[in-house]
Design a protein around this motif. Structure first.
Motif, PDB file in Angstrom:
ATOM      1  N   SER A  29      29.957  58.471  52.987  1.00  0.00           N
ATOM      2  CA  SER A  29      31.218  59.044  52.519  1.00  0.00           C
ATOM      3  C   SER A  29      31.615  60.254  53.350  1.00  0.00           C
ATOM      4  CB  SER A  29      31.084  59.429  51.040  1.00  0.00           C
ATOM      5  OG  SER A  29      32.261  60.066  50.580  1.00  0.00           O
ATOM      6  N   LEU A  30      30.627  61.076  53.684  1.00  0.00           N
ATOM      7  CA  LEU A  30      30.911  62.245  54.520  1.00  0.00           C
ATOM      8  C   LEU A  30      31.384  61.826  55.895  1.00  0.00           C
ATOM      9  CD1 LEU A  30      30.856  65.250  55.208  1.00  0.00           C
ATOM     10  CD2 LEU A  30      28.407  65.034  55.658  1.00  0.00           C
ATOM     11  N   SER A  31      30.751  60.832  56.486  1.00  0.00           N
ATOM     12  CA  SER A  31      31.148  60.355  57.808  1.00  0.00           C
ATOM     13  C   SER A  31      32.553  59.770  57.800  1.00  0.00           C
ATOM     14  CB  SER A  31      30.138  59.319  58.300  1.00  0.00           C
ATOM     15  OG  SER A  31      30.485  58.845  59.581  1.00  0.00           O
ATOM     16  N   ALA A  32      32.897  59.047  56.719  1.00  0.00           N
ATOM     17  CA  ALA A  32      34.234  58.450  56.631  1.00  0.00           C
ATOM     18  C   ALA A  32      35.308  59.482  56.329  1.00  0.00           C
ATOM     19  CB  ALA A  32      34.246  57.361  55.563  1.00  0.00           C
ATOM     20  N   THR A  33      34.933  60.650  55.805  1.00  0.00           N
ATOM     21  CA  THR A  33      35.906  61.673  55.443  1.00  0.00           C
ATOM     22  C   THR A  33      36.383  62.460  56.651  1.00  0.00           C
ATOM     23  OG1 THR A  33      34.949  61.888  53.234  1.00  0.00           O
ATOM     24  CG2 THR A  33      36.254  63.736  54.023  1.00  0.00           C
ATOM     25  N   LEU A  34      35.538  62.614  57.658  1.00  0.00           N
ATOM     26  CA  LEU A  34      35.860  63.495  58.777  1.00  0.00           C
ATOM     27  C   LEU A  34      37.092  63.039  59.543  1.00  0.00           C
ATOM     28  CD1 LEU A  34      32.298  64.249  60.211  1.00  0.00           C
ATOM     29  CD2 LEU A  34      33.781  65.765  58.899  1.00  0.00           C
ATOM     30  N   ALA A  41      44.649  67.775  59.529  1.00  0.00           N
ATOM     31  CA  ALA A  41      44.735  69.138  60.055  1.00  0.00           C
ATOM     32  C   ALA A  41      45.482  69.154  61.387  1.00  0.00           C
ATOM     33  CB  ALA A  41      43.336  69.727  60.210  1.00  0.00           C
ATOM     34  N   VAL A  42      45.233  68.149  62.232  1.00  0.00           N
ATOM     35  CA  VAL A  42      45.926  68.069  63.520  1.00  0.00           C
ATOM     36  C   VAL A  42      47.414  67.850  63.312  1.00  0.00           C
ATOM     37  CG1 VAL A  42      46.177  66.637  65.587  1.00  0.00           C
ATOM     38  CG2 VAL A  42      43.911  67.324  64.816  1.00  0.00           C
ATOM     39  N   VAL A 251      29.850  73.880  58.076  1.00  0.00           N
ATOM     40  CA  VAL A 251      30.617  74.699  57.131  1.00  0.00           C
ATOM     41  C   VAL A 251      32.025  74.151  56.963  1.00  0.00           C
ATOM     42  CG1 VAL A 251      31.558  77.004  56.724  1.00  0.00           C
ATOM     43  CG2 VAL A 251      29.234  76.751  57.617  1.00  0.00           C
ATOM     44  N   GLY A 252      32.608  73.663  58.074  1.00  0.00           N
ATOM     45  CA  GLY A 252      33.973  73.150  57.996  1.00  0.00           C
ATOM     46  C   GLY A 252      34.102  71.857  57.231  1.00  0.00           C
ATOM     47  N   VAL A 253      32.999  71.151  57.022  1.00  0.00           N
ATOM     48  CA  VAL A 253      33.041  69.900  56.268  1.00  0.00           C
ATOM     49  C   VAL A 253      33.590  70.124  54.867  1.00  0.00           C
ATOM     50  CG1 VAL A 253      31.545  68.230  55.110  1.00  0.00           C
ATOM     51  CG2 VAL A 253      31.330  68.597  57.556  1.00  0.00           C
ATOM     52  N   GLU A 260      41.470  67.242  52.411  1.00  0.00           N
ATOM     53  CA  GLU A 260      41.818  65.852  52.144  1.00  0.00           C
ATOM     54  C   GLU A 260      42.183  65.653  50.673  1.00  0.00           C
ATOM     55  OE1 GLU A 260      39.931  61.402  52.823  1.00  0.00           O
ATOM     56  OE2 GLU A 260      38.665  63.096  52.323  1.00  0.00           O
ATOM     57  N   TRP A 261      41.400  66.277  49.773  1.00  0.00           N
ATOM     58  CA  TRP A 261      41.718  66.147  48.352  1.00  0.00           C
ATOM     59  C   TRP A 261      43.069  66.780  48.041  1.00  0.00           C
ATOM     60  CZ3 TRP A 261      42.434  70.353  45.059  1.00  0.00           C
ATOM     61  CH2 TRP A 261      42.628  70.027  43.712  1.00  0.00           C
ATOM     62  N   TRP A 262      43.335  67.927  48.638  1.00  0.00           N
ATOM     63  CA  TRP A 262      44.607  68.611  48.393  1.00  0.00           C
ATOM     64  C   TRP A 262      45.774  67.776  48.911  1.00  0.00           C
ATOM     65  CZ3 TRP A 262      46.117  73.007  45.887  1.00  0.00           C
ATOM     66  CH2 TRP A 262      47.406  73.477  46.151  1.00  0.00           C
TER      67      TRP A 262
END
Length: 349
Positions: A29-34, A41-42, A251-253, A260-262
């Motif tokens: 899930s963490l890998s798919a979120t990045l 952000a870009v 830390v940025g994760v 993403e949630w926002w």
């Protein structure tokens, strides 16, 4: 509660260092979120500076591929696992040789290809499917059966027909791997992990000791030549920079997940008040250009066409050629595609 649930699946492959299905799904899930979080952000920054950062949006997948390759290769070489796996104290070991804690260069390259190339190819194939479906519609799937259709149209229709089944087959295969892993009847939790020739295990105390940085001034420092000392300084400087980037990324994760949630909650929320239409952006490029003329050719517009991203109106041939060549609005620099062109049928009075 998750720890008690992990002990229910103790049949089959029994290894205390084998991660639970909950840890595996968490790192996935963490890998798919990045990818989507960094992409959002870009896009936010590109909207503020479209002329400078618009290229980041147009080639985001390729830029992220390069960034992901550098990050994953560093983590595979330094920690023996991907960034997400190391974040949850997991590492990779060679399949069939779990006692070995070092991945060979061949296995690292296989793991890197599975970590980076497979998600990139899946993303590109899905984007191509969405684009073809938008252009050809549902009827495009039957194009390969039509005799009057060209070979290119038949290939597109065949792709539209086969891609959903191929994607579903991959997801079904992934589910089978996960069920086997959860029941301890398999050593791999996904087909890509199987293809990489590696397995996941917990990081041990010995691995932490081995990954500790070597001190700058040790017993051999005084016996080194000037060149050897300079090379060590350069190596330690690069390692320190990599560790700093790794820490910043870790830390940025949390910030990216919150972003993403926002963004998801903000996009799904219903606006209670209608905002006024913003004023069009001003540009020196439109100076002394009449409203009935095209900003590109400076002549009377022919087949007036509006560009959705900016709202400006051009000749169809002028804006179509410009967007296909430069992939942006000629006035504002906003990223644009030929799918965002809307023809305007002006009524002659």
């Amino acid at each position: 509660m998750a720890e008690h649930g992990a002990h229910l699946t103790s049949s089959g492959v029994s290894d205390a260092s084998l991660p639970s299905i909950f840890e595996v799904l968490a790192q996935q899930s963490l890998s798919a979120t990045l990818h989507p979080a960094i992409g959002h952000a870009v896009r936010v920054f590109a909207e503020k500076y479209p002329e400078r950062l618009g290229v980041l949006v147009r080639y985001y997948d390729e830029i992220y591929l390069l960034f992901d390759t550098l990050v994953q290769s560093y983590y595979l070489k330094k920690h023996g696992g991907s960034f997400a796996e190391n974040f949850y104290d997991l590492k990779r070991v060679p399949s069939g040789n779990v006692d070995s804690s070092v991945l060979s260069q061949r296995l690292r390259l296989r793991a890197l290809a599975c970590l980076v190339l497979i998600p990139y190819i899946k993303q590109k194939l899905h984007s191509l499917y969405e684009k073809l479906l938008y252009n050809m519609g549902d009827s495009g799937r039957r194009a390969f059966l039509q005799r009057e259709a060209s070979k290119r149209q038949k290939l597109k229709g065949l792709y539209l027909l086969c891609f959903p089944y191929a994607s579903s087959a991959w997801e079904l295969l992934t589910l089978i791997y996960q069920l086997q892993y959860m029941l301890r009847h398999g050593r791999w939790h996904s087909p890509s992990m199987h293809l990489s020739g590696t397995e996941l295990r917990h990081v041990s105390d010995e691995d932490v000791v081995e990954n500790d940085a070597v001190g700058l001034f040790d017993a051999s420092w005084s016996n080194m030549s000037v060149r050897s000392r300079l090379l060590r300084l350069i190596k330690l400087t690069l390692n320190s920079a990599a560790v700093a980037m790794s820490t910043s990324l870790s830390v940025g994760v949390f910030f990216l997940q919150f972003l993403e949630w926002w963004y998801a909650s903000d996009s799904s929320a219903t606006s209670l008040t209608a905002l006024p239409v913003p004023a069009p952006p001003h540009s020196e490029k439109l100076k002394d250009v009449p409203c009935s003329c095209c900003p590109l050719c400076r002549r009377e517009r022919v087949n007036s066409t509006a560009l959705v991203v900016s709202g400006y109106v051009f000749c169809y041939t002028c804006i179509n050629e410009h967007v296909k060549r430069h992939r942006c609005c000629p006035i504002t620099g906003f990223p644009a595609t030929d799918e965002q062109l809307v023809k305007i049928y002006e009524q002659q009075l």
